[in-house]
Design an enzyme around this catalytic site. Structure first.
Site, short mmCIF file in Angstrom:
data_model
loop_
_atom_site.label_atom_id
_atom_site.label_comp_id
_atom_site.label_asym_id
_atom_site.label_seq_id
_atom_site.Cartn_x
_atom_site.Cartn_y
_atom_site.Cartn_z
N THR A 197 5.84 8.90 9.83
CA THR A 197 6.37 7.63 9.57
C THR A 197 6.00 7.02 8.20
OG1 THR A 197 4.44 6.52 10.39
CG2 THR A 197 6.12 6.85 11.97
N CYS B 43 1.19 11.11 9.11
CA CYS B 43 2.15 10.61 10.08
C CYS B 43 3.45 10.46 9.35
CB CYS B 43 1.72 9.08 10.66
SG CYS B 43 2.92 8.50 11.71
N GLU C 129 -1.91 -2.75 12.99
CA GLU C 129 -1.02 -2.00 14.09
C GLU C 129 -1.91 -2.26 15.23
OE1 GLU C 129 -0.84 1.92 12.99
OE2 GLU C 129 1.27 2.06 13.88
N ARG D 280 0.74 -1.21 -0.08
CA ARG D 280 0.03 0.00 -0.02
C ARG D 280 0.90 1.26 -0.04
NH1 ARG D 280 1.72 3.41 4.43
NH2 ARG D 280 1.33 2.57 6.46
N ARG E 230 3.83 -7.18 12.87
CA ARG E 230 2.57 -6.69 13.63
C ARG E 230 1.60 -7.89 13.62
NH1 ARG E 230 0.65 -1.21 10.32
NH2 ARG E 230 2.65 0.14 10.53
N GLU F 232 -6.68 7.02 7.71
CA GLU F 232 -5.56 7.83 8.49
C GLU F 232 -5.05 8.86 7.52
OE1 GLU F 232 -2.14 5.72 10.43
OE2 GLU F 232 -1.01 7.39 10.00
N ARG G 134 -5.79 5.58 0.64
CA ARG G 134 -4.72 4.45 1.02
C ARG G 134 -4.97 3.85 -0.32
NH1 ARG G 134 -2.25 3.56 5.99
NH2 ARG G 134 -1.64 5.61 6.75
N ARG H 55 4.04 0.75 2.27
CA ARG H 55 4.35 -0.53 3.32
C ARG H 55 3.85 -1.54 2.60
NH1 ARG H 55 2.59 -3.56 7.70
NH2 ARG H 55 0.33 -3.41 7.57
P1 ADP Z 1 -1.39 0.24 7.33
O1 ADP Z 1 -0.04 0.32 7.41
O2 ADP Z 1 -1.75 -0.12 6.01
O3 ADP Z 1 -2.33 1.31 7.80
P2 ADP Z 1 -2.66 -1.36 9.24
O4 ADP Z 1 -1.71 -2.43 9.95
O5 ADP Z 1 -3.13 -0.33 9.83
O6 ADP Z 1 -1.75 -1.01 8.06
O7 ADP Z 1 -3.71 -2.26 8.65
C1 ADP Z 1 -3.75 -2.83 7.61
C2 ADP Z 1 -4.83 -3.85 7.25
O8 ADP Z 1 -4.47 -4.60 6.31
C3 ADP Z 1 -5.31 -4.72 8.50
O9 ADP Z 1 -6.55 -4.92 8.49
C4 ADP Z 1 -4.44 -5.94 8.05
O10 ADP Z 1 -4.91 -7.05 8.56
C5 ADP Z 1 -4.38 -5.84 6.46
N1 ADP Z 1 -3.07 -6.48 6.09
C6 ADP Z 1 -2.13 -6.03 6.32
N2 ADP Z 1 -0.89 -6.71 5.62
C7 ADP Z 1 -1.80 -7.91 5.00
C8 ADP Z 1 -1.27 -8.87 4.40
N3 ADP Z 1 0.00 -9.11 3.85
N4 ADP Z 1 -2.39 -9.91 3.78
C9 ADP Z 1 -3.76 -9.54 4.24
N5 ADP Z 1 -3.87 -8.50 4.98
C10 ADP Z 1 -3.18 -7.64 5.34
N1 DAR Z 2 1.00 4.96 16.97
C1 DAR Z 2 1.55 6.26 16.56
C2 DAR Z 2 2.04 6.32 15.34
C3 DAR Z 2 2.86 5.28 14.72
C4 DAR Z 2 3.16 5.01 13.25
N2 DAR Z 2 1.74 4.33 12.96
C5 DAR Z 2 0.85 4.95 12.03
N3 DAR Z 2 1.05 6.15 11.58
N4 DAR Z 2 -0.48 4.50 11.95
C6 DAR Z 2 2.87 6.21 17.60
O1 DAR Z 2 3.30 7.33 17.67
O2 DAR Z 2 3.18 5.33 18.09
MG MG Z 3 -3.10 1.83 9.48
#
Ligand code: ADP
Ligand code: DAR
Ligand code: MG
Length: 350
Positions: free
Chosen positions: A267, A265, A308, A114, A303, A213, A217, A274
């Protein structure tokens, strides 16, 4: 006002590390020109969540300039070194990727790549107004209706979505949940779920989140570990959306040659990319601390399976590149491919 009053001794965030009293005092009275954001609003997330890892969000594009004294050191520290005069670099050519040395399909359940994107002229999620968010939803969903081929799909607003449909989409890893407490504190959840939704093609291999966020995305994902196919679809999607936004609304992505693509963010600056796998490593992950250290050494971030701050399940982790700026998109995906290969070799050796 003493800046130390905002942080407990246990707070280990980058904000606490780099927001010296001198920098804090130098930013007093500084307001960003798009949404009138200031340093206190930017670090509210850290004041409310002492376990923040980073602890700051931008409210608009100008935040990275007006509040540069605190953003610059945090960008440099998080992304493993990115100086104030560094230039963003990009390479989205799938033919530059080299395959994994290990056969991945026995271990990699699914792969998702993404990027975030935000549109110049609108606030970022912490600073955007209710009216702007709704206007943006209309603008973006109109642009998405113009996509063709394997990128064409349908938009599903959260407002009016049945709870059954929403829960199924979240459980199947396609849809986002409401922002966590970090995003709540920075204001990204205001007016939820108004203006938010998901666009996806029939196969759910190309998806776009609206106003989570970030304003956009853009996601390419599928079962297995075909990195080239997923990366190629993502690149085509990013380009097609950019062209459609330009043609239908004469808007462009927020971008400059230092910060790359602007995100809420720090990051996510630069590529905003990512690349993640859901990977089965039951033996290697049994010693969690050692597994996390191994991932860190490979410039990877583990993760849980629901994103996250979620938990792993049965030795399955979401493993992805940690850094987003100072590297090209190809370099970041290659970091994941090479890291996954190494993790599989280590798992097989146990
Ligand atoms: P992002 O960095 O895209 O915001 P998050 O951790 O906030 O990631 O959430 C991303 C969503 O995508 C979650 O629902 C997670 O389960 C899903 N996801 C992330 N990587 C994969 C993957 N390799 N296969 C399936 N689902 C994924
Ligand atoms: N949880 C916040 C942000 C960390 C990066 N993750 C994002 N942007 N979704 C922290 O300061 O830990
Ligand atoms: Mg996220």
């Amino acid at each position: 006002m003493s800046v130390d009053q905002y942080f407990t001794p246990e707070n280990q965030s980058l904000v606490k590390t780099y927001l010296t009293q001198e920098i804090y005092d130098s930013l007093k009275g500084v307001k960003t020109k798009d949404v009138g954001y200031d340093v206190d609003i930017a670090i509210q997330t850290c004041k409310d969540n002492q376990d923040s890892g980073v602890g700051i969000y931008a409210g608009d594009e100008d935040s990275y300039f007006a509040l540069a004294p605190i953003f610059d050191p945090i960008i440099d520290a998080y992304h493993g070194g990115y100086s104030k005069d560094a230039k963003h670099k990009s390479d989205m050519d799938p033919s530059h990727l080299k395959g994994s040395e290990e056969k991945v399909d026995d271990f990699v359940i699914s792969t998702r790549i993404r990027v975030g994107r935000n549109i110049r002229g609108y606030g970022l999620s912490p600073g955007i107004s209710r009216e702007q968010r709704s206007e943006l939803e209309k603008l973006l969903t109109n642009a998405l209706t113009k996509l063709t081929g394997d990128l064409s799909g349908k938009y599903f607003p959260l407002l009016g979505m049945s709870e059954t449909d929403r829960i199924k989409l979240v459980e199947d890893h396609f849809l986002f949940k409401k922002g966590d407490r970090f995003l709540e504190s920075c204001g990204a959840n205001r007016d939820w779920p108004e203006g938010r939704g998901i666009f996806h093609n029939d196969k759910k291999t190309f998806l776009v989140w609206i106003n989570e966020e970030d304003q956009l995305r853009i996601i390419s994902m599928q079962s297995g570990g075909d990195f080239v196919e997923i990366f190629d679809r993502l690149g085509r999607g990013i380009k097609a959306i950019e062209a459609s936004i330009k043609a239908t609304a004469d808007k462009v992505y927020m971008f400059n040659d230092h910060h790359g693509f602007i995100h809420s963010c720090p990051t996510n600056l630069g590529t905003g990319m990512r690349a993640s796998v859901h990977i089965k490593l039951p033996k290697l992950s049994a010693d969690k601390d050692k597994f996390y250290k191994t991932c860190a050494d490979l410039k990877l971030q583990p993760r849980g399976v629901h994103g996250e701050h979620s938990e792993s399940k049965g030795g399955i982790y979401d493993v992805s590149n940690k850094h987003r700026i100072g590297y090209t998109e190809v370099e970041l995906v290659q970091t994941l491919i090479d890291g996954v290969s190494k993790l599989i070799a280590l798992e097989k050796a146990l």
